[in-house]
Structures are given as structure tokens and as C-alpha cells.
Design a protein around this motif. Structure first.
Motif: not given
Length: 134
Positions: A40-61
Motif C-alpha cells: 500500500l502506497e500512502i502519502s507522507s505525513e510530514n516531509n521531514n521523514e528520514k530516508v529509511d522510513t520510506r519503505v516499511s516492511v512486515l514479515i509473516n510466517v
């Protein structure tokens, strides 16, 4: 030339119940065996976000398929490592678009797969994600 960050910090993981619910209710998905990917692609809430939070991941087994926690943790570790090594092109696209991407990797089969099989699926999934968001 950009410097590649091979880390996988806690900030890159999805932990918010609200984001997880939104991802499963509104997200789109596809399968690159042995993984099902929901994104799911969502718009950033604030433009001061760090670079590594652009893609967030969840892993499920699933516990239903792998009763032993050691087996589940091993598979999650393999998925996390293969994503960590191949995430750069996806992160760069999201920086340019100024949006966040939420991604879930769901492990499908009943048997354990090798690292190379999982890594190939992750690479293919990242390429498909790039075309779908891109």
C-alpha cells in the motif's frame, strides 16, 4: 553515486496496528512463490521523514504451518536478510516520489525453502513492486 545503506532498522518495520489494518484492508497483492506480497502506497505525513522510513516492511510466517518457533524465526531471518540486501532500488523510487510504501511478505508453503529461492522471490517481488508503483 548514492551510498547504499544495508541496514534494516526498527524504523523500517511496521509495528502500528492502524497501519497493519489499513494495509490488509486497502492493500493490493500478488504472489512470487514462495511469498505473497501485499503493498500500500500512502502519502507522507510530514516531509521531514528520514530516508529509511520510506519503505516499511512486515514479515509473516504462519504458526499454523510451522509449529516450532525456531523454524518460523529461521524463515523470517532468511526473508529479512534477502530483503535487506535487495531493497535499494525500491527505497530510491520512494524518495523521489515523496511517498511511503507499506509492504507485507507472507510466507506461503508448508516446507522450508532455501535462501536462494527466497532471495529470487524477493528480487522478483521488488521488480514487480517497482512497475506497479512506478
Amino acid at each position: 553515486m548514492s551510498i547504499k545503506n544495508y541496514g534494516f532498522t526498527k524504523k523500517e518495520r511496521i509495528s502500528s496496528k492502524i497501519e497493519i489494518d489499513k494495509l490488509f484492508s486497502e492493500g493490493k497483492g500478488f504472489i512470487t512463490y514462495p511469498l505473497r506480497i501485499i503493498f500500500l502506497e500512502i502519502s507522507s505525513e510530514n516531509n521531514n521523514e528520514k530516508v529509511d522510513t520510506r519503505v516499511s516492511v512486515l514479515i509473516n510466517v504462519p504458526k499454523r504451518k510451522f509449529k516450532k518457533a525456531t523454524d518460523r524465526n529461521h524463515l523470517k531471518r532468511l526473508i529479512r536478510e534477502s530483503y535487506r540486501l535487495n531493497k535499494h532500488s525500491l527505497t530510491e523510487i520512494q524518495i523521489l516520489k515523496d511517498k511511503r510504501l507499506l509492504v507485507v511478505f507472507l510466507y506461503l508453503p508448508d516446507e522450508k525453502k532455501t535462501f536462494s529461492e527466497i532471495e529470487n522471490a524477493i528480487k522478483k517481488a521488488i521488480e514487480i513492486l517497482k512497475t506497479k508503483i512506478g
